[in-house]
Design an enzyme around this catalytic site. Structure first.
Site, PDB file in Angstrom:
ATOM      1  N   GLU A 145       0.806  -1.231   0.000  1.00  0.00           N
ATOM      2  CA  GLU A 145       0.000   0.000   0.000  1.00  0.00           C
ATOM      3  C   GLU A 145       0.836   1.277   0.000  1.00  0.00           C
ATOM      4  O   GLU A 145       0.400   2.291  -0.513  1.00  0.00           O
ATOM      5  CB  GLU A 145      -0.916   0.050   1.232  1.00  0.00           C
ATOM      6  N   LYS A 197      25.385  -3.575  15.923  1.00  0.00           N
ATOM      7  CA  LYS A 197      25.026  -4.528  14.878  1.00  0.00           C
ATOM      8  C   LYS A 197      24.134  -3.859  13.830  1.00  0.00           C
ATOM      9  O   LYS A 197      24.359  -3.983  12.632  1.00  0.00           O
ATOM     10  CB  LYS A 197      24.262  -5.699  15.514  1.00  0.00           C
ATOM     11  N   CYS A 243     -21.816  16.921  21.777  1.00  0.00           N
ATOM     12  CA  CYS A 243     -22.471  16.634  20.506  1.00  0.00           C
ATOM     13  C   CYS A 243     -23.723  15.770  20.711  1.00  0.00           C
ATOM     14  O   CYS A 243     -24.754  16.293  21.111  1.00  0.00           O
ATOM     15  CB  CYS A 243     -21.483  16.015  19.531  1.00  0.00           C
ATOM     16  N   HIS A 301     -17.366  19.604  19.489  1.00  0.00           N
ATOM     17  CA  HIS A 301     -16.492  18.640  20.174  1.00  0.00           C
ATOM     18  C   HIS A 301     -15.347  19.376  20.867  1.00  0.00           C
ATOM     19  O   HIS A 301     -14.284  19.564  20.272  1.00  0.00           O
ATOM     20  CB  HIS A 301     -15.922  17.646  19.150  1.00  0.00           C
ATOM     21  N   GLU A 332     -13.295  18.408  22.977  1.00  0.00           N
ATOM     22  CA  GLU A 332     -12.092  17.588  23.190  1.00  0.00           C
ATOM     23  C   GLU A 332     -11.067  17.768  22.080  1.00  0.00           C
ATOM     24  O   GLU A 332      -9.875  17.516  22.279  1.00  0.00           O
ATOM     25  CB  GLU A 332     -12.471  16.102  23.350  1.00  0.00           C
TER      26      GLU A 332
HETATM   27  N1  GLN Z   1     -25.548  11.786  15.633  1.00  0.00           N
HETATM   28  C1  GLN Z   1     -25.613  13.150  16.006  1.00  0.00           C
HETATM   29  C2  GLN Z   1     -25.673  14.075  14.784  1.00  0.00           C
HETATM   30  O1  GLN Z   1     -25.381  13.675  13.696  1.00  0.00           O
HETATM   31  C3  GLN Z   1     -24.430  13.515  16.873  1.00  0.00           C
HETATM   32  C4  GLN Z   1     -23.130  13.464  16.161  1.00  0.00           C
HETATM   33  C5  GLN Z   1     -21.935  13.434  17.072  1.00  0.00           C
HETATM   34  O2  GLN Z   1     -22.060  13.183  18.254  1.00  0.00           O
HETATM   35  N2  GLN Z   1     -20.758  13.654  16.526  1.00  0.00           N
HETATM   36  O3  GLN Z   1     -25.978  15.233  14.909  1.00  0.00           O
END
Ligand code: GLN
Length: 612
Positions: A196, A270, A435, A564, A566
């Site tokens: 690949e 080595k 989310c 998100h 995080e």
């Molecule tokens: N499933 C939900 C949406 O599409 C939340 C998506 C998520 O948590 N990343 O809005």
């Protein structure tokens, strides 16, 4: 479709990489395009290729090395080259591949890009990630549009030429804020000898030749076996792996040996003997207590100095800048090693509970907070699929000091998540929803506070009369297409002053990363708000709800985000919403914690003032 003899080279691919060279380049026998204005020798390349096995931590190695040069004031641009045929990582199952990491420009990529962003504290973009699928699809698209002017399109030179073009493009604009990079750090996916990635290795061999001496430094990252039955280190697998690399015409300049224990000198001798690499360029990269000490360990062993010498870069080093950056990083890693007085447990209520990699960035974000708040935060990965009663939820969460309901897709585990949110809300357990977790909080509130028992998301019940979460208008047009179609990437969030969210961020305008298809249905916003669910973060102009919270008197920390958080936590800049959660968990568990100024700053305070 243009005919084969078409005179206008068509654009190709949405970012138009292939559009950057002229027809005359294509007519030449050899296809090795460079973007206009490209200067050979200006940017250097470090190429890391794995041998023996995958899973050596090439991303951690490459990003730590890039960080050392970045600390010296050099502009660095990492790139990960994947051998797979997917165009991006958005459709990969987190069970098999770990989390999907979303970049600011909306590219769905793999978790290694998260490692690069965190270690380098630098935002990356689609230029920093390529897959075989992307390259082939751009070339085939161009071929169908007549873009190769009658030539047969071949692995060499067209595929390898396109890889070189992408690297040179990155060299010209991949530094911070689009500046040229001093050094491009290439990570080749897989190991030497894989089918690949063979074309990547060939492209890099050609690149090194074309760019000239002192342009490219090849690093073979290998693995030293230490079978328990023998009790000694064996170098043969590493020798064979490096030999395999040399068969492709690549002579490594540096060899880095991954191993459980420090690699002994005999083994290194080595390896050096069989691969023409002097001892001073062979390094032991044995397991460490934490990835954060790797940059300093590399520096102590002189790896960065050797790279500078190989690439002739000593005169671009800014020593003062390096001292400052090094001190900041070492302060952080010293805190990591120091004993932590307070301990808390946070439950992550997911459906990939058995697989930490599926929530890798949450793991990191919590780690960053623990270090900054001087607390030992234990994460408990809990599966919500079996939580079918309030009693089971109470039982599962008995020892938790806070919970995170993370993002996700699909029905499984959803009702259990809603029950966890209810438990957190009614028992004042610190809660952070991410989310899908944000959407669960809205559904829970609608069901249990507004009394809409059938409230749901159209993702789970398309026929519900109370669709408090429904598809974003733009998404409705895209039904049937799966890859790359969500609302993706960095978006501005306007935070209302004097809310918990604004207090945590210390700002009223922030930018965070999204990946969703559904949103709070605008028709329900007023009712939810009047019932006490406060939307403290919104899209600056559209009615898209992005942060929700409960008032300070109602809950110590009940906050959720449609984005998100995080994905933007960095070691030296922990993410504010996570800091809020961990601080609240600490205050709940340890009565004295609220008086600690380090923690108090993150606790939900009445009428806290936002500083814009
Ligand atoms: N499933 C939900 C949406 O599409 C939340 C998506 C998520 O948590 N990343 O809005």
């Amino acid at each position: 479709m243009p005919s084969k003899g078409s005179q206008t080279p068509p654009d190709s691919g949405e970012n138009g990489f292939l559009a950057q060279f002229s027809a005359s380049d294509e007519q030449r026998e050899w296809f090795s395009p460079a973007p206009p204005g490209y200067q050979k020798g200006r940017t250097k390349y470090v190429v890391v290729i794995g041998t023996v096995m995958s899973g050596l931590g090439k991303g951690i190695f490459n990003s730590s090395l890039a960080k050392l040069l970045q600390d010296k004031g050099l502009a660095v641009a990492p790139i990960k080259m994947e051998g797979y045929l997917n165009v991006d990582s958005g459709t990969l199952n987190p069970f098999r591949h770990g989390e999907v990491f979303v970049l600011s420009d909306g590219l769905e990529t793999d978790m290694d890009l998260g490692t690069y962003e965190r270690i380098l504290d630098q935002d990356l973009s689609r230029k920093n990630f390529i897959t075989a699928g992307q390259i082939y699809s751009e070339i085939l698209d161009r071929e169908r549009r007549g873009g190769f002017l009658g030539r047969d399109v071949q692995m060499i030179p067209h595929v390898t030429g396109t890889v070189k073009l992408k690297l040179r493009q990155l060299a010209m604009t991949g530094g911070p804020n689009g500046a040229p990079a001093d050094v491009v750090f290439v990570e080749v996916g897989g190991t030497a000898g894989d089918y690949e990635n063979g074309f990547y290795i060939e492209a890099l061999r050609e690149l090194a030749f074309e760019e000239g001496p002192e342009s490219t430094c090849f690093v073979a990252l290998t693995y030293i076996l230490e079978p328990a039955t023998l009790g000694e280190q064996k170098s043969k697998a590493a020798q064979l792996g490096i030999k395999r690399l040399m068969e492709s015409g690549v002579q490594p300049h540096v060899i880095a040996c991954r191993a459980t224990n420090p690699v002994n000198e005999k083994v290194m001798q080595k390896i050096g003997m069989f691969s023409n690499v002097p001892m001073k360029r062979i390094f032991s990269m044995h397991d460490r207590e934490s990835i954060y000490v790797i940059p300093d360990a590399m520096r102590t062993s002189g790896l960065d100095r050797e790279i500078l010498s190989i690439l002739g870069l000593h005169d671009r080093v800014d020593v003062t800048r390096e001292d400052i950056a090094r001190r900041a990083w070492n302060d952080f890693s010293a805190k990591l090693a120091s004993p932590r007085s307070r301990r808390v447990k946070i439950g992550v209520m997911g459906k990939y509970a058995s697989l930490r990699d599926a929530y890798a960035s949450i793991d990191k974000a919590i780690e960053h907070c623990g270090i900054h708040l001087n607390a030992a935060v234990e994460l408990h990965w809990l599966d919500t699929s079996a939580l079918d009663s309030a009693a089971k939820v109470r039982d599962t969460l008995r020892d938790m000091d806070g919970i995170i309901v993370p993002g996700g897709f699909g029905q499984r585990g959803v009702e259990g998540k809603i029950r966890c949110v209810e438990h957190a809300r009614t028992t004042k357990l610190p809660f952070l929803g991410i989310c899908l977790g944000f959407q669960m909080a809205v559904i829970e509130y609608a069901r249990n506070v507004l009394g809409l028992a059938d409230a749901n998301s159209t993702e789970f019940d398309p026929a519900t009369p109370n669709a408090v979460i429904s598809e974003l208008p733009d998404q409705k047009k895209l039904e049937g297409i799966v890859g790359g179609t969500m609302r993706l990437g960095g978006q501005d969030v306007a935070l209302e002053a004097e809310t918990f969210a604004a207090q945590l961020y210390g700002a009223t305008k922030v930018r965070e990363r999204f990946r969703h298809r559904y949103e709070v249905e605008p028709a329900f916003i007023d009712r939810l708000t009047s019932a006490g669910l406060h939307f403290s973060g919104k899209h600056p102009t559209q009615p898209i709800m992005q942060v929700l919270e409960l008032a300070v008197g109602d809950h110590p920390c009940f906050i959720a985000a449609q984005f998100h958080p995080e994905l933007t936590s960095r070691p030296l800049h922990p993410q504010p919403l996570f800091m809020g959660l961990v601080a609240a968990a600490l205050a709940r568990k340890h009565p004295d914690a609220a008086r600690d100024p380090l923690i108090a700053r993150w606790l939900h305070a009445p009428a806290a003032c936002a500083t814009a």
